[in-house]
Design an enzyme around this catalytic site. Structure first.
Site, PDB file in Angstrom:
ATOM      1  N   GLN A 179       0.723  -1.142   0.104  1.00 40.85           N
ATOM      2  CA  GLN A 179       0.012   0.113  -0.120  1.00 40.85           C
ATOM      3  C   GLN A 179       0.777   1.352  -0.265  1.00 40.85           C
ATOM      4  OE1 GLN A 179      -3.421   0.678  -0.256  1.00 40.85           O
ATOM      5  NE2 GLN A 179      -3.773  -1.589  -0.485  1.00 40.85           N
ATOM      6  N   CYS A 325     -11.172  -8.798   0.576  1.00 42.36           N
ATOM      7  CA  CYS A 325     -10.802  -9.938   0.795  1.00 42.36           C
ATOM      8  C   CYS A 325     -12.050 -10.372   1.802  1.00 42.36           C
ATOM      9  CB  CYS A 325      -9.412 -10.298   1.249  1.00 42.36           C
ATOM     10  SG  CYS A 325      -8.136  -9.409   0.420  1.00 42.36           S
TER      11      CYS A 325
HETATM   12  C1  LIG Z   1      -3.562  -5.977  -2.184  1.00 42.81           C
HETATM   13  C2  LIG Z   1      -2.518  -6.321  -0.953  1.00 42.81           C
HETATM   14  C3  LIG Z   1      -1.773  -7.470  -0.936  1.00 42.81           C
HETATM   15  C4  LIG Z   1      -1.771  -8.498  -1.972  1.00 42.81           C
HETATM   16  O1  LIG Z   1      -1.356  -8.214  -3.237  1.00 42.81           O
HETATM   17  P1  LIG Z   1      -1.887  -9.127  -4.403  1.00 42.81           P
HETATM   18  O2  LIG Z   1      -0.949  -8.720  -5.447  1.00 42.81           O
HETATM   19  O3  LIG Z   1      -3.352  -8.676  -4.559  1.00 42.81           O
HETATM   20  O4  LIG Z   1      -1.765 -10.499  -4.041  1.00 42.81           O
HETATM   21  C5  LIG Z   1      -1.092  -7.649   0.259  1.00 42.81           C
HETATM   22  N1  LIG Z   1      -0.852  -6.796   1.134  1.00 42.81           N
HETATM   23  C6  LIG Z   1      -1.488  -5.453   0.936  1.00 42.81           C
HETATM   24  C7  LIG Z   1      -1.353  -4.757   2.294  1.00 42.81           C
HETATM   25  C8  LIG Z   1      -2.293  -5.256   0.310  1.00 42.81           C
HETATM   26  O5  LIG Z   1      -3.019  -4.030   0.032  1.00 42.81           O
END
Ligand SMILES: *Cc1c(COP(=O)(O)O)cnc(C)c1O
Length: 394
Positions: A179, A325
């Protein structure tokens, strides 16, 4: 009707420059990067240029960059692989209760293998205390994973201090920076991390591509087997188009970061103030200061999150309750619960995450639309009625 996308923390659209670079790969550079012939060589070259771009964006060396299938996979190779590879040194691991499920569920799997895990609590703003962290350290602690910025409430964690302590005590330190890349500075040397995860689709790159930064000399284990790609850490023919796309996305995100984050911070604060001032019984989740520039998370008390989201959707704006999720399940967000919110307050939470397409008119529109939505839903809410009558709420 206006269409307003305010779910950039869940995913972002692919930007044009990324699409152009990927289209070139799909059309012209389809060779396998492992092939030594004239079709393979240009693919290899593009991939290595991409690796250099990614390394530069986070102040790493290209040799320290491993392309993975997602941010989730990068988290897993760091945590599960890192713990397994260093099991002889110790059995104790540390993380926090507010991590993304990509991290939390990796630790849950390690607990089943016999590792002991300490889950650090957070304060009302979603932040861990460095003192709690130091008190949790043991002689047999081998790996620590603490996220850089929280995906639900935008809290930025004090990871530089954690990283320095881990380095001093020779404990592996991983941070999930999915993020924060492109939002606030991410410098692996300043953070003192051994591993760092990032993802393409949160920064206007393609979905299904991530990066694991792995400091030189650090050991982990692969989770899959089958080939020598990515130094055997992530075997399988490389997704060259996605790799190139991610590299263009991260290069642009970092180049535009100062200006774009300043712009988003102003819009974020306007949205927070607009909601808190216009609608009674609302609260901000997460901090005012030390908050990611694209994140707004508010609770509109005595309203069901799902109903709220549907009403927002009908008015043309897309938001999320908890994280993408976890919505789909009826449990309130583990992050909000860890911050001490009650079930009802957590259920009425709304995350609005801003991005490149967000304009001031969008923010005005959302502020204007939310008030009648809240009024209408509260008029139908038995809990609101109880609250208004001063009756106890369970
Ligand atoms: C979206 C997200 C993930 C997962 O990343 P993906 O590429 O969708 O697997 C992991 N950690 C955080 C903090 C996220 O926001």
């Amino acid at each position: 009707m206006r269409k307003v996308y305010l779910d950039h923390a869940a995913t972002t659209p692919v930007r044009q420059e990324v699409l152009d670079a990927m289209m070139h790969v799909f059309k012209e550079v389809y060779g396998n990067p492992s092939s030594i012939h004239q079709f393979g060589r240009p693919a290899r070259k593009l991939m290595e240029e991409a690796r250099e771009k990614v390394a530069k964006a986070i102040n790493a060396d290209p040799k320290e960059i491993v392309f993975t299938g997602s941010g989730t996979e990068a988290d897993n190779i760091a945590i599960v692989g890192g713990a397994r590879a260093n099991k002889k040194k110790g059995n104790h691991l540390i993380t926090t209760v507010v991590e993304h499920h990509a991290v939390l569920d990796a630790f849950k799997a390690l607990e089943k293998e016999g590792f002991e895990v300490t889950y650090l609590p957070v304060d009302a703003e979603g932040r861990i205390s460095v003192e709690d962290f130091k008190n949790a350290l043991r002689d047999d602690t081998v790996l620590v994973s603490i996220m850089h910025g929280n995906n639900e409430v935008g809290t930025i964690m004090p990871i530089e201090e954690i990283g320095a302590t881990c380095r001093e005590r020779k404990i592996l330190f991983h941070t999930d920076a999915v993020q924060t890349v492109g939002k606030i500075p991410v410098d692996v040397k300043a953070i003192n991390c051994d591993f760092l995860a990032l993802s393409g689709h949160k920064i206007y790159g393609p979905k299904g591509i991530g990066v694991l930064y792995m400091r030189r000399g650090v050991r982990t284990q692969p989770l899959y087997f089958g080939g020598g790609q990515e130094r055997k850490l992530r075997p399988g023919t490389e997704n060259v188009a996605n790799i190139v796309g991610l590299s263009v996305a991260i290069e642009l995100a970092v180049a535009e970061m100062a200006e774009e984050s300043a712009r988003l911070s102003v819009l974020r604060d306007k949205l927070i103030d607009g909601i808190l001032n216009n609608i009674e019984e609302t609260r901000l989740n997460g901090p005012r200061e030390g908050r990611l520039p694209h994140n707004v998370n508010v609770s509109i008390e005595y309203i069901e999150g799902e109903a709220l989201l549907l009403s927002c959707d009908m008015k043309g704006f897309a938001a999320s309750s908890g994280s993408a999720c976890t919505s789909g399940s009826l449990d309130p967000s583990h992050v909000l619960m860890a911050m001490g919110l009650t079930h009802t307050t957590a259920h009425g939470s709304l995350r609005l995450s801003l991005g490149k397409s967000t304009s001031e008119e969008d923010i005005d529109y959302v502020i204007e639309q939310l008030k009648p939505i809240a009024d209408r839903l509260r008029a139908m809410s038995p809990v609101w009625e109880k609250f208004q009558k001063g009756l106890p709420i369970t």
